[in-house]
Design an enzyme around this catalytic site. Structure first.
Site, PDB file in Angstrom:
ATOM      1  N   SER A  39       0.760  -1.201   0.020  1.00  0.00           N
ATOM      2  CA  SER A  39       0.061  -0.070  -0.020  1.00  0.00           C
ATOM      3  C   SER A  39       0.986   1.208   0.017  1.00  0.00           C
ATOM      4  O   SER A  39       0.319   2.388  -0.374  1.00  0.00           O
ATOM      5  CB  SER A  39      -1.254   0.126   1.051  1.00  0.00           C
ATOM      6  OG  SER A  39      -0.235  -0.054   2.290  1.00  0.00           O
ATOM      7  N   ASP A  88      -2.800   8.735   7.474  1.00  0.00           N
ATOM      8  CA  ASP A  88      -3.699   7.798   8.154  1.00  0.00           C
ATOM      9  C   ASP A  88      -2.953   6.924   9.051  1.00  0.00           C
ATOM     10  O   ASP A  88      -1.742   6.994   9.641  1.00  0.00           O
ATOM     11  CB  ASP A  88      -4.440   7.123   7.346  1.00  0.00           C
ATOM     12  CG  ASP A  88      -3.710   5.912   6.421  1.00  0.00           C
ATOM     13  OD1 ASP A  88      -2.464   5.723   6.725  1.00  0.00           O
ATOM     14  OD2 ASP A  88      -4.066   5.355   5.668  1.00  0.00           O
ATOM     15  N   HIS A 140       0.283   5.304   6.986  1.00  0.00           N
ATOM     16  CA  HIS A 140       0.800   5.653   5.728  1.00  0.00           C
ATOM     17  C   HIS A 140       1.329   7.183   5.927  1.00  0.00           C
ATOM     18  O   HIS A 140       0.351   7.870   6.538  1.00  0.00           O
ATOM     19  CB  HIS A 140      -0.147   5.540   4.444  1.00  0.00           C
ATOM     20  CG  HIS A 140      -0.715   4.217   4.333  1.00  0.00           C
ATOM     21  ND1 HIS A 140      -1.744   3.652   4.766  1.00  0.00           N
ATOM     22  CD2 HIS A 140       0.163   3.239   3.775  1.00  0.00           C
ATOM     23  CE1 HIS A 140      -1.987   2.339   4.401  1.00  0.00           C
ATOM     24  NE2 HIS A 140      -0.681   2.171   3.593  1.00  0.00           N
TER      25      HIS A 140
END
Length: 370
Positions: A41, A331, A334
């Site tokens: 991600s 978040d 990240h």
């Protein structure tokens, strides 16, 4: 009749010119440096948008600071690291491999195969169900080469891949979404932490050799960040506000062994194909001293809920900070776009404590002479 014949001649002349122009554009793009991205991600630019999975970032407020101000599937408020590296090498960002827009000349820019939730191991991220695991990302890379070969010829396709820049970011999920996902996880019962790290490194080595055998010759390999210091781990594991000691121990074991393995693989190959990017140190710089980098906090996520905004997903119902540039983390897991820019700059110009054996600007200078 003469005017009709003249019109036909003009039509074929224009068509011929257009064909030559388009053909030249494809050749020129083929001669430019392609960029390929593999991993999780941290570098996914939207592949998971096309999959049935909970590991996705295709709804607000993701993308709030992206040029379109729309969620793209990037796990960021704006640009992610592949976007920023693309800017550094003077290229447009490669499209997600699953994007229907990835065809024709767009293929020659490269492709992003990354998928949120994946790890080095195939059993990492099983809770996300349908994600593109590393073996599948490499299969897609083979498929990509066949598609490009059909477009520009096998020889030029092989050269495009060998001259390309590649970014590989994987490994963090093998800890947070596998070994430490639940107490007494299957992997933690199978291995103690030092042995698990050795197992990961041995499996990662196989991935690097597969990439090499598929034609990769310039590969940036990132380590893990300070996993115990991300808002999610602070929310779940922190005692007295400190980073999770166990996850920090995992990072301290893993990253040096990854660097040593890369050096050993390069020695075996006889060339500096793989470059170790010490993203742990890059993160620690601003995590340990956020004010020095213009952040007000490196502990609280901009978007989220619960302690440190570290619980659950970032959604339209979450707490959302008004100024993302003041937060090191976007978040629960990240970095913010601003933090990504700091990391990308170190990849470009960082000293040997950040990039071994050479940084990206040195790579570009060396490769421009060959």
């Amino acid at each position: 009749m003469a005017s009709s014949s003249s019109a036909r001649s003009s039509y074929w002349l224009v068509s011929g010119v257009l064909t030559l122009v388009l053909g030249a554009a494809i050749v020129n793009q083929a001669e430019a440096r392609a960029f390929f991205v593999f991993g999780d991600s941290l570098v996914d630019s939207g592949n998971n948008n096309y999959l049935t999975t909970t590991a996705r970032a295709d709804s607000p407020p993701y993308g709030i600071d992206y040029p379109t101000h729309r969620a793209t599937g990037r796990f960021s408020n704006g640009f992610n690291i592949p976007d920023l590296i693309s800017q550094q090498i003077g290229s447009e960002s490669p499209l997600p491999y699953l994007s229907p827009e990835l065809r024709g000349q767009k293929l020659l820019v490269g492709a992003n195969f990354a998928s949120a939730g994946i790890g080095i191991l195939n059993d990492t991220g099983i809770q996300f169900i349908n994600i593109i695991r590393m073996y599948r990302q490499l299969e897609y890379f083979q498929q990509y080469q066949q598609r490009v070969g059909a477009l520009i010829g096998a020889g030029k396709a092989k050269r495009l891949v060998s001259q390309a820049l590649i970014l590989l970011t994987v490994g963090g999920n093998d800890f947070v979404n596998n070994y430490y996902l639940i107490p007494y996880s299957a992997r933690s019962r199978q291995y103690n932490l030092p042995d698990y790290v050795k197992f990961l490194i041995s499996e990662y080595r196989k991935l690097l050799m597969k990439l090499y055998n598929l034609g990769a010759r310039r590969v940036l390999v990132t380590g893990t960040g300070p996993m115990g210091c991300v808002p999610a781990e602070l929310a779940m594991r922190s005692t007295n506000g400190g980073c999770s000691a166990e996850l920090q121990r995992a990072a301290a074991l893993y990253n040096p062994q990854l660097e040593s393995m890369i050096i050993e693989v390069n020695r075996k190959i006889g060339s500096d194909v793989f470059v170790a990017a010490n993203t742990h140190r890059m993160h620690i710089d601003f995590v340990s001293n956020p004010q020095a980098y213009g952040f007000t906090t490196s502990r609280i996520a901009c978007c989220g809920q619960g302690p440190y905004n570290g619980l659950g997903l970032c959604t339209i119902l979450s707490n959302l900070c008004p100024n993302r540039d003041l937060y090191a983390f976007w978040d629960a897991f990240h970095p913010s776009e601003k933090a990504n820019k700091i990391i990308a700059q170190q990849i470009l110009t960082g000293s040997a404590q950040y990039m071994k054996p050479l940084n990206l600007s040195t790579i570009m200078a060396l490769d421009s002479r060959t």
